[in-house]
Design a protein around this motif. Structure first.
Motif, PDB file in Angstrom:
ATOM      1  N   LEU A 103     -22.013   4.608 -31.040  1.00  0.00           N
ATOM      2  CA  LEU A 103     -22.867   5.655 -30.687  1.00  0.00           C
ATOM      3  C   LEU A 103     -23.599   5.727 -29.390  1.00  0.00           C
ATOM      4  N   ALA A 104     -23.895   4.511 -29.075  1.00  0.00           N
ATOM      5  CA  ALA A 104     -24.758   4.076 -27.890  1.00  0.00           C
ATOM      6  C   ALA A 104     -23.732   4.560 -26.532  1.00  0.00           C
ATOM      7  N   LEU A 105     -22.286   4.358 -26.773  1.00  0.00           N
ATOM      8  CA  LEU A 105     -21.437   4.507 -25.842  1.00  0.00           C
ATOM      9  C   LEU A 105     -21.418   5.982 -25.667  1.00  0.00           C
ATOM     10  N   GLU A 106     -21.321   6.641 -26.674  1.00  0.00           N
ATOM     11  CA  GLU A 106     -21.228   8.310 -26.735  1.00  0.00           C
ATOM     12  C   GLU A 106     -22.659   8.646 -25.942  1.00  0.00           C
ATOM     13  N   ASP A 107     -23.700   8.190 -26.299  1.00  0.00           N
ATOM     14  CA  ASP A 107     -24.956   8.826 -25.735  1.00  0.00           C
ATOM     15  C   ASP A 107     -24.867   8.323 -24.314  1.00  0.00           C
ATOM     16  N   TRP A 108     -24.282   7.151 -23.895  1.00  0.00           N
ATOM     17  CA  TRP A 108     -24.458   6.739 -22.409  1.00  0.00           C
ATOM     18  C   TRP A 108     -23.589   7.740 -21.458  1.00  0.00           C
ATOM     19  N   MET A 109     -22.254   8.107 -22.137  1.00  0.00           N
ATOM     20  CA  MET A 109     -21.353   8.944 -21.312  1.00  0.00           C
ATOM     21  C   MET A 109     -22.011  10.168 -21.149  1.00  0.00           C
ATOM     22  N   TYR A 110     -22.493  10.837 -22.183  1.00  0.00           N
ATOM     23  CA  TYR A 110     -23.322  12.096 -22.304  1.00  0.00           C
ATOM     24  C   TYR A 110     -24.333  12.306 -21.242  1.00  0.00           C
ATOM     25  N   ARG A 111     -25.214  11.282 -21.278  1.00  0.00           N
ATOM     26  CA  ARG A 111     -26.298  11.036 -20.114  1.00  0.00           C
ATOM     27  C   ARG A 111     -25.874  10.959 -18.669  1.00  0.00           C
TER      28      ARG A 111
ATOM     29  N   ILE B 188     -11.568   1.015 -22.941  1.00  0.00           N
ATOM     30  CA  ILE B 188     -12.857   1.051 -22.756  1.00  0.00           C
ATOM     31  C   ILE B 188     -13.548   0.158 -23.350  1.00  0.00           C
ATOM     32  N   ASN B 189     -14.451  -0.879 -22.713  1.00  0.00           N
ATOM     33  CA  ASN B 189     -15.035  -2.175 -23.323  1.00  0.00           C
ATOM     34  C   ASN B 189     -16.454  -1.683 -23.339  1.00  0.00           C
ATOM     35  N   PRO B 190     -17.251  -1.308 -24.488  1.00  0.00           N
ATOM     36  CA  PRO B 190     -18.540  -0.900 -24.336  1.00  0.00           C
ATOM     37  C   PRO B 190     -19.438  -2.062 -24.219  1.00  0.00           C
ATOM     38  N   THR B 191     -19.766  -2.530 -23.135  1.00  0.00           N
ATOM     39  CA  THR B 191     -20.560  -3.725 -23.078  1.00  0.00           C
ATOM     40  C   THR B 191     -21.569  -3.202 -21.865  1.00  0.00           C
ATOM     41  N   GLU B 192     -22.611  -4.085 -21.770  1.00  0.00           N
ATOM     42  CA  GLU B 192     -23.589  -3.855 -20.704  1.00  0.00           C
ATOM     43  C   GLU B 192     -22.950  -3.906 -19.369  1.00  0.00           C
ATOM     44  N   ASP B 193     -21.997  -4.840 -19.251  1.00  0.00           N
ATOM     45  CA  ASP B 193     -21.461  -5.234 -18.179  1.00  0.00           C
ATOM     46  C   ASP B 193     -20.609  -3.916 -17.366  1.00  0.00           C
ATOM     47  N   TRP B 194     -20.094  -3.192 -18.390  1.00  0.00           N
ATOM     48  CA  TRP B 194     -19.277  -2.172 -18.018  1.00  0.00           C
ATOM     49  C   TRP B 194     -20.099  -0.793 -17.868  1.00  0.00           C
ATOM     50  N   PHE B 195     -21.200  -0.835 -18.881  1.00  0.00           N
ATOM     51  CA  PHE B 195     -22.008   0.364 -18.835  1.00  0.00           C
ATOM     52  C   PHE B 195     -23.558   0.036 -18.748  1.00  0.00           C
ATOM     53  N   PRO B 196     -24.192  -0.350 -17.535  1.00  0.00           N
ATOM     54  CA  PRO B 196     -25.613  -0.700 -17.515  1.00  0.00           C
ATOM     55  C   PRO B 196     -26.537   0.376 -18.445  1.00  0.00           C
ATOM     56  N   GLY B 197     -27.428  -0.464 -19.100  1.00  0.00           N
ATOM     57  CA  GLY B 197     -28.173   0.220 -19.834  1.00  0.00           C
ATOM     58  C   GLY B 197     -27.894   0.676 -21.484  1.00  0.00           C
ATOM     59  N   LEU B 198     -26.413   0.260 -21.642  1.00  0.00           N
ATOM     60  CA  LEU B 198     -26.075   0.516 -22.947  1.00  0.00           C
ATOM     61  C   LEU B 198     -26.754  -0.364 -24.010  1.00  0.00           C
TER      62      LEU B 198
END
Length: 420
Positions: free
Chosen positions: A67-75, A281-291
């Motif tokens: 859900l956080a990854l979804e929101d990160w991509m949306y934002r 896609i690896n949903p981690t902080e390293d890949w997506f800062p702020g996740l």
């Protein structure tokens, strides 16, 4: 530019690019300042031929992470020239809509006992049960090109092309088979610039666990929160036992890549080869800062339960005859009535109607009970506060336990809050 490890695989005669991507491509990201400038003028969207597509496959099975990854991509991502379909799976969990009441929608005590997560998503819609036999799909586009019908038709075509399964999209935008058995529910979030539509597909989910997790029970709740519409459900594996989540993911992914961005047509192999393909896609902080921060917020009690719209609870409990004063005969039935108002998941008001028979048999202290309950969470925290309030009456005596009448009242409160 993102660093991408690429390899090609063959499947059913088609050649598809599969990538493991570290960080999102700079072509996909848009900064907040860019977004602000886009808000000031109407965007010029590219033609259909200039839009490419990707299928993102999340490597996480944690509901809060996905859900956080979804929101990160949306934002953070710009889907103007690049549409994305994300596929993801979760360990057993219950997911409620943004405007729903978890105590009304799910069997909270059962979830707690079985350590099944409850999550509130950012989109509207109803409550769903997820496990590894459930495929979740999210379609990301610019707001102007949000098209729920397009997405559902695409899934419908994938089911028929890949497995020969005929399905129907009903008036509620559910996908159903065999006249009325639901295999997919749907919800969406539309922002100023970006939109996403997500849905579920039941493949071989555990229907017994689903039924227990979403079981209806006596709750006495009155609310204006969005309520789910209950429907009979079916697994796709009930129609064809050869269907797997992995096979369905591939079938829907290929259908997405072979379909033009704006029209339900078949672009075939030629269009597939022009797309960006499948990417792990690896949903981690390293890949997506702020996740991590997004995930932590989605996991908090204040979000999952505290965001519940205001509701009231009213429950009535007959008092057992053995707890009434033995020397009296009562004309009316003796019932304990509990009324509560709950705001942001906290008890804001409590009223108790203590029947004369219970009072005359020795139960007192409702005023202290009410005082101790206000401001407590509508969980076992309220039950503990109730018991502590009643125990204060025993401080001057040697008996430090609740008597039978107090135990009865505590049991009734336990049924009201249903002990999270």
């Amino acid at each position: 530019m993102a660093q991408i490890m690429m390899r090609k695989i063959g499947l059913s005669g088609a050649c598809v690019v599969v990538g493991i991507t570290r960080r999102s491509s700079s072509r996909c990201l848009v900064t907040n300042s860019n977004k602000m400038s886009l808000k000031k003028k109407e965007r010029e969207l590219p033609s259909e031929a200039d839009v490419t597509k990707s299928v993102f496959m999340s490597q996480s099975t944690d509901i809060f992470t996905n859900l956080a990854l979804e929101d990160w991509m949306y934002r953070n991502m710009d889907f103007t020239n690049h549409h994305v379909m994300m596929v993801w799976r979760n360990e057993p969990c219950v997911v409620i809509g943004r405007h729903q009441n978890p105590w009304l929608e799910a069997n909270i005590s059962h979830l707690s006992e079985k350590e099944i997560a409850l999550a509130r998503r950012n989109s509207g819609g109803g409550t769903v049960y997820h496990d590894r036999g459930n495929l979740n799909i999210t379609f990301f586009t610019p707001r102007e090109r949000y098209d729920r019908k397009y997405n559902l038709e695409l899934i419908k075509r994938a089911l028929f092309r890949g497995f020969g399964i005929k399905s129907v999209i009903n008036k509620r935008d559910d996908i159903v088979v065999r006249d009325n058995y639901k295999i997919s529910g749907t919800a969406a979030k539309l922002g100023r610039l970006t939109a996403y539509h997500h849905c579920t597909l039941l493949v071989n989910a555990n229907k017994a666990d689903l039924s227990k997790a979403l079981a209806k029970r006596e709750h006495g709740i009155q609310t204006k929160a969005t309520e789910s519409t209950r429907s009979p459900v079916a697994n796709l594996a009930d129609l064809d036992n050869k269907i797997t989540v992995e096979g369905l993911q591939t079938a829907v992914g290929y259908e997405y890549l072979r379909t033009p961005a704006l029209n339900i047509e078949d672009g075939g192999q030629d269009l597939i080869m022009k797309q960006r393909g499948f990417q792990f896609i690896n949903p981690t902080e390293d890949w997506f800062p702020g996740l991590s921060e997004l995930r932590e917020e989605l996991q908090t009690w204040d979000w999952c339960y505290g965001r519940t719209p205001v509701f009231t609870v009213s429950r009535t409990f007959p008092v057992p005859a053995e707890l009434l004063a033995p020397t009296r005969i009562y004309a009316a039935s003796q019932e304990l009535v509990i009324n509560m108002t709950v705001e942001k998941g906290l008890i804001s008001d409590v009223t108790l109607h203590i029947p004369p028979g219970l009072v005359e048999s020795g139960f007192h202290g409702e005023a202290s009970v009410i005082t101790h309950l206000k401001g407590k969470r509508f969980t076992s925290e309220a039950l503990n506060a109730l018991q502590d309030a009643m125990l204060t009456r025993h401080l001057s005596s040697n008996d430090k336990k609740l008597d039978e009448r107090e135990q009865f009242v505590a049991k009734c409160f336990d049924q009201v809050v249903n002990t999270v």
